[in-house]
Design a protein around this motif. Structure first.
Motif, PDB file in Angstrom:
ATOM      1  N   ASN A   1       0.809  -1.212   0.000  1.00 34.20           N
ATOM      2  CA  ASN A   1       0.000   0.000   0.000  1.00 34.20           C
ATOM      3  C   ASN A   1       0.850   1.272   0.000  1.00 34.20           C
TER       4      ASN A   1
ATOM      5  N   ARG B   1      -8.796   1.267  -6.963  1.00 34.83           N
ATOM      6  CA  ARG B   1      -7.633   0.939  -6.150  1.00 34.83           C
ATOM      7  C   ARG B   1      -7.873  -0.344  -5.358  1.00 34.83           C
TER       8      ARG B   1
ATOM      9  N   THR C   1      -6.342  -2.139  -1.813  1.00 29.84           N
ATOM     10  CA  THR C   1      -5.472  -2.046  -0.644  1.00 29.84           C
ATOM     11  C   THR C   1      -5.431  -3.410   0.039  1.00 29.84           C
ATOM     12  N   TRP C   2      -4.257  -3.740   0.523  1.00 33.88           N
ATOM     13  CA  TRP C   2      -3.991  -5.053   1.103  1.00 33.88           C
ATOM     14  C   TRP C   2      -3.978  -4.952   2.624  1.00 33.88           C
TER      15      TRP C   2
END
Length: 505
Positions: free
Chosen positions: A55, A196, A198-199
């Motif tokens: 991220n 997007r 995000t992890w």
């Protein structure tokens, strides 16, 4: 975040990876009256604490964060063993004469632990992977999924995903029960309206409940060197401030050691807590990888994924899962090549998403002799007991590996055209899925370290957490299971820890 070391807390947590974060989260939610501290040996990488490095948008900042995770004893480029960015290898002792060893045994030292670097795959265990003596495991796995932010729908609109899964299903699904057929991989990722991705790292597990808890303190660059034990009860920890070298004694009503599958048993050993099973039943997952170019997909379809803001990783083909079964004791994951943690082909491949990587993980036959051995006379780069690994593949393990190689070739041929003649078998340790070293059990019979609520046998006020607690032979990614077990332990701790005077009932 703090550099202040409290003199006393209710609960001290050693390690800020996903399971340490789960203890902090559950206790913050259920027992906001408790004073909590988390000690992390590594540095803060980014804000919020525990952020996944994927991220970090800036490539140079991301690389710098990975380098900061590599501990004080990181080896140079001359060491040719396979290593993932953000981790560092056991420098020696990883293989004994006449044994297979675990050459790529790796760790990370940073706020968030391996949760800052993992692939975020969160499959559920099945068949013999399931821990038989945890009656509420399904509910615990659900709660672990909530804490990690797991979704099976992150890449539902990936243009190649349905086709990839249909081709895999054609060779796997007929013999499989409902629930163990080819399906999207459950992932700890969030997709956003602007495209997007995000992890999830430990920051997601901590959540607002922990971040806004004034009674929880996170102290980075703080090495817990020893647990204090008096009359069979852990009474606190000895912590070294790695910034100035000073040592601090911190009293604690309960201690949770959630370092990792290597350093949790190391700390117990250094503290004189040495049950027979400590460090034993070490379980790594042998890993086979392959790559294929998808057959009969059009460049025009691939181009649809080039929209501004769409993520580069796993957009085109998604991430697909071939679950473990006892009949086929492997766990398969298929993803767009640039989502793979191990490079499988040159960078100049055509058509985004048309090259997929296949990774098959193998379950291992558990042996007490597969173990970590700790040296009282030699130390590692942190000054803790040096580690030697004893690890040997059985004939059954080798047969499982052969089966995985054949199975991954079949899967690649169903998808398209393999890029190489044969799969690659990665060196032991490449999975990063080390388990069993502080395993739980239903009774204290010498084959386990802790009970089903992660309380260490024969020692009061001490719990362990992390992948090392998992007692079964697994092929699936272990984080969801280890967080589920941490939830169980944290709930039990919240219930049994004495109410403080003046607190709400």
């Amino acid at each position: 975040m703090s550099r202040n070391f409290p003199s006393r807390v209710d609960v001290a947590i050693v390690g800020s990876g996903p399971t340490g974060a789960a203890y902090a989260r559950v206790l913050s939610e259920l027992r906001p009256d408790l004073d909590l501290v988390t000690f992390e040996v590594g540095p803060l990488l980014a804000d919020p604490p525990g952020l996944h490095v994927k991220n970090i948008v800036d490539a140079e900042e991301r690389a710098a964060a990975q380098r900061r995770s590599e501990g004080p004893g990181a080896l140079g480029a001359e060491d040719r063993r396979l290593r993932r960015a953000g981790t560092y290898l056991l420098p020696e002792g990883f293989q004994q004469p006449g044994e297979d060893g675990i050459p790529s045994l790796a760790m990370s030292s940073n706020v968030g632990g391996m949760g800052a670097h993992w692939t975020a795959a969160c499959p559920r265990p099945g068949d013999s992977e399931v821990i038989p003596f945890i009656d509420d495991l399904d509910e615990l796995l659900d709660e672990a999924g909530r804490l990690l932010g797991v979704s099976s729908h992150a890449f539902d609109d990936a243009p190649f995903a349905d086709e990839v899964r249909a081709r895999l299903a054609s060779i796997f699904d007929d013999s499989r029960p409902t629930g163990r057929k080819v399906q999207p991989m459950p992932l700890a990722v969030q997709t956003h309206d602007d495209g997007r991705v995000t992890w999830s790292g430990s920051d997601v597990v901590y959540g607002e409940a922990t971040r806004t808890n004034p009674r929880h303190t996170l102290v980075p660059e703080a090495l817990v060197r020893q647990l204090r034990v008096h009359d069979g009860t852990v009474t606190g920890v000895v912590v070294r401030d790695l910034v100035d070298g000073s040592d601090h004694e911190v009293e604690a009503g309960q201690v949770v050691v959630a370092a990792d599958g290597v350093r949790t048993p190391q700390l117990l050993w250094a503290s004189g807590i040495r049950p027979r099973a400590l460090g034993r039943y070490l379980n790594d997952q042998s890993q086979v990888i392959f790559a294929a170019r998808l057959r009969d997909v059009s460049p025009r379809d691939a181009a649809q994924g080039e929209e501004p803001g769409k993520p580069a990783i796993a957009w085109q083909s998604g991430v697909s899962w071939v679950p473990f079964t006892d009949a086929e004791p492997f766990h398969g994951q298929v993803m767009q090549l640039d989502a793979s943690p191990v490079p499988l082909a040159a960078d100049d491949v055509v058509e985004p998403g048309s090259i997929v990587g296949l990774g098959w993980f193998c379950a291992k036959e558990l042996q007490e002799t597969d173990r970590l051995e700790f040296d009282d006379d030699r130390t590692d780069s942190y000054g803790m007991p040096a580690i030697r690994v004893h690890y040997t593949l059985t004939d059954g393990d080798r047969a499982t590996l052969d089966g995985a190689r054949e199975m991954v070739k079949r899967a690649a041929l169903a998808l398209g055209d393999p890029l190489d003649a044969e799969p690659i078998t990665l060196p032991a340790g490449a999975s990063l899925h080390y388990q069993g070293t502080v395993r739980m059990g239903p009774v204290d019979d010498g084959t386990s370290v802790c009970d089903p609520r992660s309380r260490v046998w024969g020692v009061d006020a001490l719990r362990v957490a992390g992948n090392g607690v998992i007692p079964t032979s697994t092929a699936c990614n272990p984080t969801l299971t280890s967080v589920a077990l941490a939830v169980a332990g944290a709930r039990d701790l919240a219930t049994t820890y004495p109410k403080k005077e003046g607190s709400q009932p």
